[in-house]
Design a protein around this motif. Structure first.
Motif, PDB file in Angstrom:
ATOM      1  N   ALA A 121     -33.232  -4.977  24.568  1.00 24.65           N
ATOM      2  CA  ALA A 121     -32.228  -5.976  24.925  1.00 24.65           C
ATOM      3  C   ALA A 121     -32.925  -7.342  24.940  1.00 24.65           C
ATOM      4  N   SER A 292     -22.337  -8.338  16.260  1.00 25.79           N
ATOM      5  CA  SER A 292     -22.896  -7.207  15.525  1.00 25.79           C
ATOM      6  C   SER A 292     -24.177  -7.624  14.820  1.00 25.79           C
ATOM      7  N   VAL A 294     -28.465  -5.953  13.913  1.00 23.82           N
ATOM      8  CA  VAL A 294     -29.644  -5.319  14.498  1.00 23.82           C
ATOM      9  C   VAL A 294     -30.896  -6.003  13.959  1.00 23.82           C
ATOM     10  N   VAL A 307     -31.077  -5.776  19.631  1.00 23.32           N
ATOM     11  CA  VAL A 307     -29.853  -6.543  19.415  1.00 23.32           C
ATOM     12  C   VAL A 307     -30.205  -7.812  18.649  1.00 23.32           C
ATOM     13  N   GLU A 323     -21.264  -5.075  23.864  1.00 21.97           N
ATOM     14  CA  GLU A 323     -22.359  -4.116  23.723  1.00 21.97           C
ATOM     15  C   GLU A 323     -22.522  -3.560  22.317  1.00 21.97           C
ATOM     16  N   SER A 325     -23.700  -4.640  19.427  1.00 19.34           N
ATOM     17  CA  SER A 325     -24.991  -4.809  18.761  1.00 19.34           C
ATOM     18  C   SER A 325     -26.027  -3.842  19.328  1.00 19.34           C
ATOM     19  N   LEU A 326     -25.985  -3.606  20.642  1.00 18.36           N
ATOM     20  CA  LEU A 326     -26.921  -2.663  21.253  1.00 18.36           C
ATOM     21  C   LEU A 326     -26.659  -1.244  20.756  1.00 18.36           C
TER      22      LEU A 326
END
Length: 342
Positions: A121, A292, A294, A307, A323, A325-326
């Protein structure tokens, strides 16, 4: 799928890390309950409890220690001793301390084989440096902790996969970073990552450094003297590599599926197209609806995904952080770990 846990580092506890972690755990609860996914959260227990309470999340995340033989499918590990209460949205040295200590523990556990990969994160660079850890970001910190001299940043959103020759350097220093050795390393690591993601014969495009790939030398010779011969050598070695492709068209072609990945020469050249597509904005409010994308670090002896956004101190603690992207980063970590074990 891997039988080992993924280490989820909280980043700065004052940012949106605790919130998106709790939301991701709730969203993935069914997979976690079945044992299809195992997560070890590393960070501040106080921040994690605070996020659970603020969100009204009725999900059990028991505390464990690194020495415990068996961990439940979902659990957390305290990264360091709690100090004064860390408040959402408030920059502090303690926030930077927790961010570093979580990564340090995640690296140690992954190198020891206890966890399959690290999913990070976001941290705050100012808080990190305020705590005495002088790194430009996660990538450089991970390279230091794992003893690696060179690593590569790869951003991914859908079929937009972009690795970078240089990242956190001034634009005036970018041409000096473009060497045959560095470009070939980026090509090889990108090719390897794509293969681990299940692409048997990846096609990689190399972005030009200069406008129009130098226009025959009128706008610079790096593309002609450095990139073109390096690309030719990679092709001779059996890789499917094309370029240099002008920067104003390469990402359109990548989005159209003509390539499996692109290699950008510098930070903004690669980040802007990926983030433009990954960040969806509500036109009525101007706020992000989707975050979005990564961030994957290549060249480490461990797998690390992250993220593709920051700590968002302005919305931390408000319950509105996204959340997605995580969850994408967790999915990429699983796929890379599975590919590495084949």
């Amino acid at each position: 799928m891997t039988s080992r846990h993924l280490a989820i580092t909280m980043g700065d506890p004052a940012g949106i890390g605790p919130e998106i972690i709790v939301k991701a755990c709730v969203g993935l609860e069914e997979r976690i309950a079945k044992g299809d996914l195992r997560l070890l959260i590393i960070g501040s227990g106080a921040a994690l409890d605070g996020a659970k309470a603020a969100l009204g999340a009725n999900i059990a995340i028991p505390q464990v220690t690194a020495d415990d033989r068996d961990w439940p499918n979902l659990c957390y590990l305290q990264a360091d001793a709690e100090g004064e209460a860390i408040k959402p949205g408030v920059l502090s040295a303690d926030g930077g301390r927790f961010a570093y200590k979580a990564i340090e523990q995640g690296v140690r556990l992954t190198q020891a084989g206890r966890t399959a990969a690290i999913v990070t994160a976001p941290l705050n660079k100012e808080a990190l440096n305020k705590a005495g850890y002088h790194f430009p970001g996660h990538t450089e910190m991970l390279a230091h902790l794992t003893g690696v001299r060179g690593s590569v940043m790869l951003l991914a959103h859908g079929n937009m996969r972009v690795s970078h020759v240089s990242t956190h350097v001034a634009l005036e220093d970018v041409p000096k970073r473009l060497t045959p050795e560095r470009l070939r390393m980026v090509i090889d690591l990108t090719n390897d990552a794509l293969r681990r993601l299940g692409i048997a014969k990846p096609k990689i495009a190399i972005a030009a450094l200069n406008p129009h790939a130098g226009e025959g030398g009128l706008f610079g010779r790096q593309d002609i003297d450095v990139s073109a011969p390096t690309i030719a050598k990679a092709v001779a070695d059996g890789l499917d590599v094309v370029g240099p492709v002008p920067g104003d068209t390469i990402f359109v072609k990548l989005r159209a599926g003509q390539y499996d990945a692109a290699v950008a020469m510098y930070h903004d050249q690669g980040h802007i197209p990926v983030k433009l597509l990954g960040f969806q904005v509500d036109p009525a409010t101007g706020r992000w609806q989707e975050l979005s994308g990564v961030n994957i670090t290549l060249g480490l002896p461990i797998i690390r995904t992250s993220v593709d956004h920051g700590t968002a101190f302005d919305i931390a603690g408000k319950g509105i952080a996204n959340e997605h992207s995580l969850i994408e980063a967790i999915d990429y970590a699983e796929r890379l770990a599975a590919g590495a074990s084949k």
